[in-house]
Design a protein around this motif. Structure first.
Motif, short mmCIF file in Angstrom:
data_model
loop_
_atom_site.label_atom_id
_atom_site.label_comp_id
_atom_site.label_asym_id
_atom_site.label_seq_id
_atom_site.Cartn_x
_atom_site.Cartn_y
_atom_site.Cartn_z
N ALA A 181 0.56 -1.36 0.09
CA ALA A 181 0.43 -0.57 -0.14
C ALA A 181 0.99 1.05 -0.16
O ALA A 181 0.59 2.52 -0.83
CB ALA A 181 -0.69 0.04 0.60
N TYR A 182 2.43 1.35 0.86
CA TYR A 182 3.12 2.40 1.11
C TYR A 182 3.61 2.75 -0.73
O TYR A 182 4.28 4.09 -0.86
CB TYR A 182 3.96 2.18 1.55
N SER A 183 3.67 1.77 -1.23
CA SER A 183 4.31 2.17 -2.79
C SER A 183 3.03 2.46 -4.10
O SER A 183 3.28 3.34 -4.88
CB SER A 183 5.17 1.02 -3.46
N LEU A 184 1.95 1.63 -3.19
CA LEU A 184 0.51 1.62 -4.57
C LEU A 184 0.31 3.70 -4.53
O LEU A 184 0.10 3.93 -5.37
CB LEU A 184 -0.15 1.08 -4.14
N ILE A 185 0.40 4.21 -2.86
CA ILE A 185 -0.28 5.47 -3.51
C ILE A 185 0.11 6.63 -4.36
O ILE A 185 -0.09 7.60 -4.35
CB ILE A 185 0.90 5.92 -1.36
N ASN A 186 2.33 6.05 -4.45
CA ASN A 186 2.69 6.86 -5.70
C ASN A 186 2.68 7.15 -6.83
O ASN A 186 2.68 8.30 -7.59
CB ASN A 186 3.98 6.58 -5.33
N LEU A 187 1.90 5.58 -7.22
CA LEU A 187 1.58 5.16 -8.58
C LEU A 187 0.40 6.13 -9.02
O LEU A 187 0.42 6.58 -9.97
CB LEU A 187 1.41 3.79 -8.77
N PHE A 188 -0.47 6.99 -8.06
CA PHE A 188 -1.62 7.53 -8.52
C PHE A 188 -1.92 8.95 -7.74
O PHE A 188 -1.79 8.40 -7.02
CB PHE A 188 -3.20 5.83 -8.63
N THR A 189 -2.59 9.48 -8.93
CA THR A 189 -2.95 10.43 -8.07
C THR A 189 -4.35 10.25 -7.89
O THR A 189 -5.24 11.84 -7.21
CB THR A 189 -3.16 11.94 -9.09
#
Ligand SMILES: Cc1cc2nc3c(=O)[nH]c(=O)nc-3n(C[C@H](O)[C@H](O)[C@H](O)COP(=O)(O)OP(=O)(O)OC[C@H]3O[C@@H](n4cnc5c(N)ncnc54)[C@H](O)[C@@H]3O)c2cc1C
Length: 440
Positions: A263-271
């Motif tokens: 989840a903490y990486s996914l947060i950076n992928l989309f706006t």
């Protein structure tokens, strides 16, 4: 130059790799992008000096068709290592500083010193307690149905064994899924369990001759040309082709995307604000993993079993100890024993801030006391997971709804991971298979 491909899988933990495996049965038109220099994510076996040490999962449940299919596809079915019979029968909790068996039958339960007579009687009233109308915490659920003593002696250690979590924060519906569903469908956990037992439900688990990384390497081998290591995805955007995936080493265009990162990486992928707000609420708890070996002759406490779990009232500086070589005898040489000690979690987070050497001294002293060990440590290893285990808190329902909504708005995009709808390796594999089926 942009590289075009039908499907991009982001992350090569078990979620990403098993998605790739099941997808490879239908097409070759996919790529796996992995930020680190190796595949497997949390599944990390270290093979050294004749010891097989698991820094991540130790056993994988054989509880669904997808894991069985994967193991058979990898031609590992014939070589799986099942836990010793004694470890299946004997699991302990600490009680007055000694190992106490978790009862596995009604007769053993009645005799167990873990609960008073009154607390045992209290459990028999469970079928008469009304079922929950809405989700609650693990603590509230168990105390209401079985009483506080049962929570403290059984459920708290059980939750420690899986999530290293805090029962007062965790969602009953999502962390105790089986018990919750039994309550909801039968009106009582005990009534449901009784009916299920008569159906003869059985679950096994396994490891492999070279540890669980053997499964990872077998999955990765036939698709190695399609796995790009050291490629961290920085951004995913929609465009006329489908999706534009940006990394430092180039841009990829794909029609479909499987996101299999924490989840903490996914947060950076989309706006997407709504998605990111929910992902921010996913807490990861730290875990330190120690492996210690001693000569067999130097250990007095030879109690057979899988391992022991502790409760907060035991005031120990570890969550649990796996009797690794008593469970799987191939993980240590014949004359030695291997123990894996897990420290930290929600209960002892601050311990995971200590320097390794200081923590090792504390943990080793307590391990030696428990197993009455008298000689020197002959082998040791340590691994620290700063963000180890995602916590299935009360936000799980909203998280799942928001993720499903986001997927519905973005055709061909799927979000997969251990932070929602199942944390175990076998859950991850089942979810991956379901997604690969949707792509066919
Ligand atoms: C100490 C410990 C013990 C456990 N014990 C058990 C057990 O006994 N049995 C069991 O069933 N489960 C166990 N689990 C849980 C289980 O291991 C995990 O839930 C599962 O392995 C998680 O797999 P995953 O693919 O979701 O995530 P991960 O394994 O975290 O994989 C995610 C991958 O994504 C990559 N990545 C991240 N960001 C990016 C990016 N931007 N671009 C590209 N790649 C990226 C990462 O490098 C990583 O390789 C344990 C977990 C821990 C920590």
């Amino acid at each position: 130059m942009e590289q075009r491909v039908d499907t991009i899988i982001i992350g090569s933990g078990i979620c990403g790799l098993s998605s790739a495996h099941f997808l490879s049965k239908q097409t070759n038109d996919f790529l796996v992008l992995e930020a680190s220099d190796k595949v497997g994510g949390i599944i990390q076996t270290e093979n050294n000096s004749d010891f097989i040490c698991e820094n991540g999962p130790n056993t994988v449940l054989l509880n669904n068709d997808a894991i069985i299919e994967l193991i058979k596809d990898c031609k590992l079915w014939e070589s799986i290592k099942l836990p010793s019979e004694s470890s299946n029968k004997n699991r302990y909790v600490l009680h007055e500083n000694e190992l106490e068996l978790i009862p596995t039958s009604f007769k053993k339960f009645i005799r167990s010193p873990l609960l008073s007579f009154k607390s045992k009687l209290r459990i028999l009233f469970e079928p008469f307690i009304s079922k929950h109308k809405e989700n609650t915490t693990v603590y509230n659920f168990v105390v209401k149905r079985f009483g506080k003593d049962f929570h403290d002696q059984f459920i708290e250690p059980f939750i420690t064994g899986i999530y290293a979590g805090d029962t007062k924060k965790m969602s009953a519906k999502h962390s105790l899924k089986i018990l919750w569903n039994l309550e909801q469908s039968h009106g009582s956990v005990l009534r449901g369990l009784f009916k299920q037992k008569r159906k003869g439900n059985q679950m096994g688990s396994f490891n492999l001759p070279k540890g669980l990384s053997q499964m990872i390497h077998k999955i990765a081998e036939p698709i190695k040309d399609r796995i790009h290591l050291n490629v961290a995805v920085e951004k995913v955007e929609k465009n006329e082709f489908g999706y534009k995936v940006s990394t430092k080493s180039g841009t990829f265009l794909s029609k479909k995307i499987i996101c299999a990162v924490p989840a903490y990486s996914l947060i950076n992928l989309f706006t997407d604000e709504q998605l990111n707000n929910e992902l921010k609420n996913v807490r990861y708890t730290p875990v330190d993993v120690f492996h210690f070996s001693f000569k067999r002759d130097h250990i007095k406490n030879q109690a057979p079993g899988f391992g022991v779990l502790t409760k907060p009232s035991d005031q120990k500086n570890y969550l649990g100890i796996l009797f690794s070589s008593r469970t799987f005898d191939h993980v240590a040489p014949q004359d030695s024993e291997l123990f894996t000690v897990l420290v930290g979690g929600e209960r002892q987070k601050e311990l995971c801030e200590l320097p390794k050497e200081q923590l090792e001294t504390i943990v080793l002293r307590e391990l030696k006391q428990l197993i009455c060990q008298q000689g020197e440590v002959t082998f040791k290893k340590h691994f620290r997971w700063k963000r180890g285990i995602p916590q299935y808190d009360m936000n799980q329902e909203t998280l799942s709804t928001v993720i499903k909504g986001f997927e519905a708005q973005n055709t061909g995009l799927f979000i997969l991971g251990n932070f929602y709808e199942g944390i175990s390796v076998s859950d991850c594999i089942l979810k991956a298979k379901n997604i690969a089926n949707k792509l066919s």
